[in-house]
Enzyme design. Sequence first.
Site, PDB file in Angstrom:
ATOM      1  N   ASP A  35       0.797  -1.097   0.021  1.00  0.00           N
ATOM      2  CA  ASP A  35       0.051  -0.130  -0.056  1.00  0.00           C
ATOM      3  C   ASP A  35       0.752   1.189  -0.059  1.00  0.00           C
ATOM      4  OD1 ASP A  35      -1.883   2.318   0.951  1.00  0.00           O
ATOM      5  OD2 ASP A  35      -3.329   0.697   0.813  1.00  0.00           O
ATOM      6  N   LEU A  37      -0.073   4.180   0.920  1.00  0.00           N
ATOM      7  CA  LEU A  37      -0.541   5.215   1.701  1.00  0.00           C
ATOM      8  C   LEU A  37      -0.757   6.552   1.461  1.00  0.00           C
ATOM      9  CD1 LEU A  37       1.462   4.007   5.125  1.00  0.00           C
ATOM     10  CD2 LEU A  37      -0.611   3.325   4.365  1.00  0.00           C
ATOM     11  N   THR A  38      -1.633   6.671   0.284  1.00  0.00           N
ATOM     12  CA  THR A  38      -2.337   7.914   0.060  1.00  0.00           C
ATOM     13  C   THR A  38      -3.120   8.456   1.099  1.00  0.00           C
ATOM     14  OG1 THR A  38      -4.284   7.150  -1.106  1.00  0.00           O
ATOM     15  CG2 THR A  38      -2.310   7.004  -2.399  1.00  0.00           C
ATOM     16  N   THR A 125     -15.432  -2.362 -10.696  1.00  0.00           N
ATOM     17  CA  THR A 125     -16.737  -1.736 -10.235  1.00  0.00           C
ATOM     18  C   THR A 125     -17.909  -1.618 -11.078  1.00  0.00           C
ATOM     19  OG1 THR A 125     -17.365   0.442  -9.376  1.00  0.00           O
ATOM     20  CG2 THR A 125     -15.690   0.600 -10.975  1.00  0.00           C
ATOM     21  N   ASP A 126     -19.176  -1.595 -10.457  1.00  0.00           N
ATOM     22  CA  ASP A 126     -20.330  -1.372 -11.449  1.00  0.00           C
ATOM     23  C   ASP A 126     -20.110  -0.028 -12.239  1.00  0.00           C
ATOM     24  OD1 ASP A 126     -20.828   0.465  -9.526  1.00  0.00           O
ATOM     25  OD2 ASP A 126     -22.822  -0.554  -8.938  1.00  0.00           O
ATOM     26  N   GLU A 127     -19.402   0.712 -11.880  1.00  0.00           N
ATOM     27  CA  GLU A 127     -19.323   2.212 -12.659  1.00  0.00           C
ATOM     28  C   GLU A 127     -18.745   1.889 -14.180  1.00  0.00           C
ATOM     29  OE1 GLU A 127     -18.230   5.837 -10.953  1.00  0.00           O
ATOM     30  OE2 GLU A 127     -18.893   5.104  -8.949  1.00  0.00           O
ATOM     31  N   TYR A 149     -12.656   8.277 -13.187  1.00  0.00           N
ATOM     32  CA  TYR A 149     -12.532   7.237 -12.407  1.00  0.00           C
ATOM     33  C   TYR A 149     -12.983   6.041 -12.931  1.00  0.00           C
ATOM     34  CZ  TYR A 149     -13.854   3.723  -8.781  1.00  0.00           C
ATOM     35  OH  TYR A 149     -13.907   2.536  -8.221  1.00  0.00           O
ATOM     36  N   LYS A 153     -10.956   2.653 -14.459  1.00  0.00           N
ATOM     37  CA  LYS A 153     -11.418   1.217 -13.933  1.00  0.00           C
ATOM     38  C   LYS A 153     -11.564   0.455 -15.135  1.00  0.00           C
ATOM     39  CE  LYS A 153     -11.549  -0.104 -10.238  1.00  0.00           C
ATOM     40  NZ  LYS A 153     -10.408  -0.487  -9.346  1.00  0.00           N
TER      41      LYS A 153
HETATM   42  P1  NAD Z   1      -9.982   3.241  -0.928  1.00  0.00           P
HETATM   43  O1  NAD Z   1      -9.781   4.641  -1.570  1.00  0.00           O
HETATM   44  O2  NAD Z   1     -10.538   3.337   0.338  1.00  0.00           O
HETATM   45  O3  NAD Z   1      -8.333   2.665  -0.547  1.00  0.00           O
HETATM   46  C1  NAD Z   1      -7.768   2.740  -1.665  1.00  0.00           C
HETATM   47  C2  NAD Z   1      -6.111   2.089  -0.982  1.00  0.00           C
HETATM   48  O4  NAD Z   1      -5.323   1.814  -2.082  1.00  0.00           O
HETATM   49  C3  NAD Z   1      -5.491   2.956  -0.164  1.00  0.00           C
HETATM   50  O5  NAD Z   1      -5.163   2.270   0.888  1.00  0.00           O
HETATM   51  C4  NAD Z   1      -4.440   3.646  -0.877  1.00  0.00           C
HETATM   52  O6  NAD Z   1      -3.434   3.980  -0.092  1.00  0.00           O
HETATM   53  C5  NAD Z   1      -4.057   2.599  -1.891  1.00  0.00           C
HETATM   54  N1  NAD Z   1      -3.517   2.816  -3.061  1.00  0.00           N
HETATM   55  C6  NAD Z   1      -3.812   3.646  -3.798  1.00  0.00           C
HETATM   56  N2  NAD Z   1      -2.879   4.256  -4.844  1.00  0.00           N
HETATM   57  C7  NAD Z   1      -1.951   3.124  -4.562  1.00  0.00           C
HETATM   58  C8  NAD Z   1      -0.722   2.867  -5.417  1.00  0.00           C
HETATM   59  N3  NAD Z   1      -0.302   3.422  -6.481  1.00  0.00           N
HETATM   60  N4  NAD Z   1      -0.070   1.626  -4.894  1.00  0.00           N
HETATM   61  C9  NAD Z   1      -0.351   1.043  -3.622  1.00  0.00           C
HETATM   62  N5  NAD Z   1      -1.336   1.246  -2.829  1.00  0.00           N
HETATM   63  C10 NAD Z   1      -2.160   2.443  -3.393  1.00  0.00           C
HETATM   64  O7  NAD Z   1     -10.671   2.480  -1.889  1.00  0.00           O
HETATM   65  P2  NAD Z   1     -11.807   1.135  -1.492  1.00  0.00           P
HETATM   66  O8  NAD Z   1     -13.211   2.037  -1.419  1.00  0.00           O
HETATM   67  O9  NAD Z   1     -11.409   0.565  -0.323  1.00  0.00           O
HETATM   68  O10 NAD Z   1     -11.838   0.634  -3.043  1.00  0.00           O
HETATM   69  C11 NAD Z   1     -10.933  -0.374  -3.095  1.00  0.00           C
HETATM   70  C12 NAD Z   1     -10.987  -1.051  -4.629  1.00  0.00           C
HETATM   71  O11 NAD Z   1     -12.315  -1.533  -4.742  1.00  0.00           O
HETATM   72  C13 NAD Z   1     -10.802  -0.145  -5.740  1.00  0.00           C
HETATM   73  O12 NAD Z   1     -10.310  -0.804  -6.926  1.00  0.00           O
HETATM   74  C14 NAD Z   1     -12.355   0.352  -6.138  1.00  0.00           C
HETATM   75  O13 NAD Z   1     -12.141   0.965  -7.254  1.00  0.00           O
HETATM   76  C15 NAD Z   1     -13.152  -1.061  -5.798  1.00  0.00           C
HETATM   77  N6  NAD Z   1     -14.548  -0.720  -5.634  1.00  0.00           N
HETATM   78  C16 NAD Z   1     -14.768   0.180  -4.580  1.00  0.00           C
HETATM   79  C17 NAD Z   1     -16.167   0.208  -4.156  1.00  0.00           C
HETATM   80  C18 NAD Z   1     -16.654   1.068  -3.239  1.00  0.00           C
HETATM   81  O14 NAD Z   1     -17.784   1.339  -2.893  1.00  0.00           O
HETATM   82  N7  NAD Z   1     -15.808   1.459  -2.382  1.00  0.00           N
HETATM   83  C19 NAD Z   1     -17.163  -0.365  -5.007  1.00  0.00           C
HETATM   84  C20 NAD Z   1     -16.645  -1.383  -6.127  1.00  0.00           C
HETATM   85  C21 NAD Z   1     -15.115  -1.531  -6.470  1.00  0.00           C
HETATM   86  O1  DAU Z   2     -20.395   1.984  -7.538  1.00  0.00           O
HETATM   87  C1  DAU Z   2     -19.389   1.729  -6.898  1.00  0.00           C
HETATM   88  C2  DAU Z   2     -18.724   2.820  -6.746  1.00  0.00           C
HETATM   89  O2  DAU Z   2     -19.275   3.260  -5.613  1.00  0.00           O
HETATM   90  C3  DAU Z   2     -16.991   2.906  -6.565  1.00  0.00           C
HETATM   91  O3  DAU Z   2     -16.626   2.227  -7.639  1.00  0.00           O
HETATM   92  C4  DAU Z   2     -16.479   3.892  -6.130  1.00  0.00           C
HETATM   93  O4  DAU Z   2     -15.231   3.814  -5.857  1.00  0.00           O
HETATM   94  C5  DAU Z   2     -17.245   4.574  -5.075  1.00  0.00           C
HETATM   95  O5  DAU Z   2     -16.452   5.784  -4.466  1.00  0.00           O
HETATM   96  C6  DAU Z   2     -18.617   4.669  -5.287  1.00  0.00           C
HETATM   97  O6  DAU Z   2     -18.909   5.815  -6.088  1.00  0.00           O
HETATM   98  P1  DAU Z   2     -20.102   6.755  -6.078  1.00  0.00           P
HETATM   99  O7  DAU Z   2     -19.833   8.024  -6.895  1.00  0.00           O
HETATM  100  O8  DAU Z   2     -21.580   6.036  -6.456  1.00  0.00           O
HETATM  101  O9  DAU Z   2     -19.916   7.227  -4.564  1.00  0.00           O
HETATM  102  P2  DAU Z   2     -20.099   8.377  -3.801  1.00  0.00           P
HETATM  103  O10 DAU Z   2     -20.048   7.943  -2.301  1.00  0.00           O
HETATM  104  O11 DAU Z   2     -19.057   9.528  -4.088  1.00  0.00           O
HETATM  105  O12 DAU Z   2     -21.422   9.030  -3.979  1.00  0.00           O
HETATM  106  C7  DAU Z   2     -22.583   8.317  -3.871  1.00  0.00           C
HETATM  107  C8  DAU Z   2     -24.013   9.077  -4.570  1.00  0.00           C
HETATM  108  O13 DAU Z   2     -23.995  10.182  -3.623  1.00  0.00           O
HETATM  109  C9  DAU Z   2     -23.780   9.625  -5.998  1.00  0.00           C
HETATM  110  O14 DAU Z   2     -25.043   9.618  -6.604  1.00  0.00           O
HETATM  111  C10 DAU Z   2     -23.206  11.071  -5.688  1.00  0.00           C
HETATM  112  C11 DAU Z   2     -24.017  11.360  -4.322  1.00  0.00           C
HETATM  113  N1  DAU Z   2     -23.362  12.309  -3.289  1.00  0.00           N
HETATM  114  C12 DAU Z   2     -21.892  11.985  -3.360  1.00  0.00           C
HETATM  115  C13 DAU Z   2     -21.355  12.870  -2.115  1.00  0.00           C
HETATM  116  C14 DAU Z   2     -19.713  12.647  -1.862  1.00  0.00           C
HETATM  117  C15 DAU Z   2     -24.045  13.411  -2.985  1.00  0.00           C
HETATM  118  O15 DAU Z   2     -25.261  13.634  -3.195  1.00  0.00           O
HETATM  119  N2  DAU Z   2     -23.279  14.153  -2.325  1.00  0.00           N
HETATM  120  C16 DAU Z   2     -22.253  14.273  -1.828  1.00  0.00           C
HETATM  121  O16 DAU Z   2     -21.421  15.054  -0.955  1.00  0.00           O
END
Ligand code: NAD
Ligand code: DAU
Length: 337
Positions: A35, A37-38, A125-127, A149, A153
């Site tokens: 990691d 650690l961003t 991701t579903d995105e 983003y 992906k």
């Molecule tokens: P997050 O942002 O919480 O964590 C990302 C981690 O990756 C952090 O610990 C960061 O330090 C590390 N990182 C970033 N750049 C790096 C690099 N160059 N080398 C090594 N480490 C690095 O993300 P998350 O929400 O836990 O998502 C994890 C994965 O799941 C991602 O690939 C994201 O696209 C995917 N995902 C997330 C969601 C969601 O809802 N959060 C849903 C579907 C898929």
């Molecule tokens: O669907 C999977 C994705 O879900 C992951 O791949 C991404 O890493 C994760 O960040 C998340 O993306 P979203 O853009 O859907 O999540 P976010 O929490 O940023 O936003 C969720 C919804 O809420 C979206 O419709 C935007 C809205 N939103 C978000 C924020 C941060 C607001 O209305 N206000 C806000 O301040």
Amino acid sequence: MTKTLLITGGCGFIGANFVHRILRQYPDYRVINLDKLTYAGNPANLADIADDERYRFVHGDIADVATVEPLVAEADCIINFAAESHVDRSILGSADFLHTNVNGTYVLLDAARRHGIERFHHISTDEVYGSIAEGHWDESFPLEPRNPYAATKASAELLVRAFHLSHGIPTVVTRASNNIGPYQYPEKRVPLYVTNAIDDKPLPVYGDGLQVRDHLYVDDHCSAIDLVLHKGTIGEVYNVGGQNDVTGIDVAHAILRQLGKPEALIQFVEDRSGHDLRYALDSSKIKALGWTPLVGVDEAMERTIQWYVDHQDWWRAIRDRDDYKAYYERQYGDRLK
Ligand code: NAD
Ligand code: DAU
């Protein structure tokens, strides 16, 4: 059987939950967590297992060949969580997203090609599908990402596919919906709203708040990854969704209700540019493999809210940091004025 898993991004939200699961479920496995650690990587997420002899932390970048090479040589499987993950940040600037999500994935794949690997599990991701007004995406739908983003992906996924087909890398991909649960960085909607509400700050709802997301409890995502890592068919992609459609305004109401805070905290603000209307996955394929999500949408939300109520030291340490305050001001300064 002993296995060494190279887990990237293990200090982030989902990665940390997955590292916990692996050490709990598989006493014979070793975990290497690479990691960078961003801002989103937080060692506190894994403080409880830091001294476990089965666990090793490596501070480094997945796009750095010299760091990655020996770790891949040592690993049986790679699970690539590391990413820049926040859509709003990708709209403010995309360079870090290309570096990590695209180039970083390439560096891992190329190292896997040189060293051989039992399995390369890429977390997607579903995105990547874009936005769908009605119905549900199955895995055969085209990739039509609509924000930077999501585009990075989708690009990473194309590389994974190409390295499988051209070089025989044994890949699997999971595409999950919006995770909620412990350790999510409070820039994402649910932890942002919960932590703002606790402090009587406004909950910014983009646009009309009618956009739909599918909430998935993070433990259910981790059980899906575990299943596909061990039983998924090489070369395949699996959707992982909860089929729980929720609108932005419903999320805000649910949080305020549970915390006993007034609805006046809701503020409709300028919309996210290119805001995707709806994400919705058909997860029949992974269900046929044996996956069953265990936590319903209401319980997932309740547990998540309660976790942030009970772990205020965790999120206050993040919110007190200058980098968090600077991001908050940049993203919401004008919107909330
Ligand atoms: P997050 O942002 O919480 O964590 C990302 C981690 O990756 C952090 O610990 C960061 O330090 C590390 N990182 C970033 N750049 C790096 C690099 N160059 N080398 C090594 N480490 C690095 O993300 P998350 O929400 O836990 O998502 C994890 C994965 O799941 C991602 O690939 C994201 O696209 C995917 N995902 C997330 C969601 C969601 O809802 N959060 C849903 C579907 C898929
Ligand atoms: O669907 C999977 C994705 O879900 C992951 O791949 C991404 O890493 C994760 O960040 C998340 O993306 P979203 O853009 O859907 O999540 P976010 O929490 O940023 O936003 C969720 C919804 O809420 C979206 O419709 C935007 C809205 N939103 C978000 C924020 C941060 C607001 O209305 N206000 C806000 O301040």
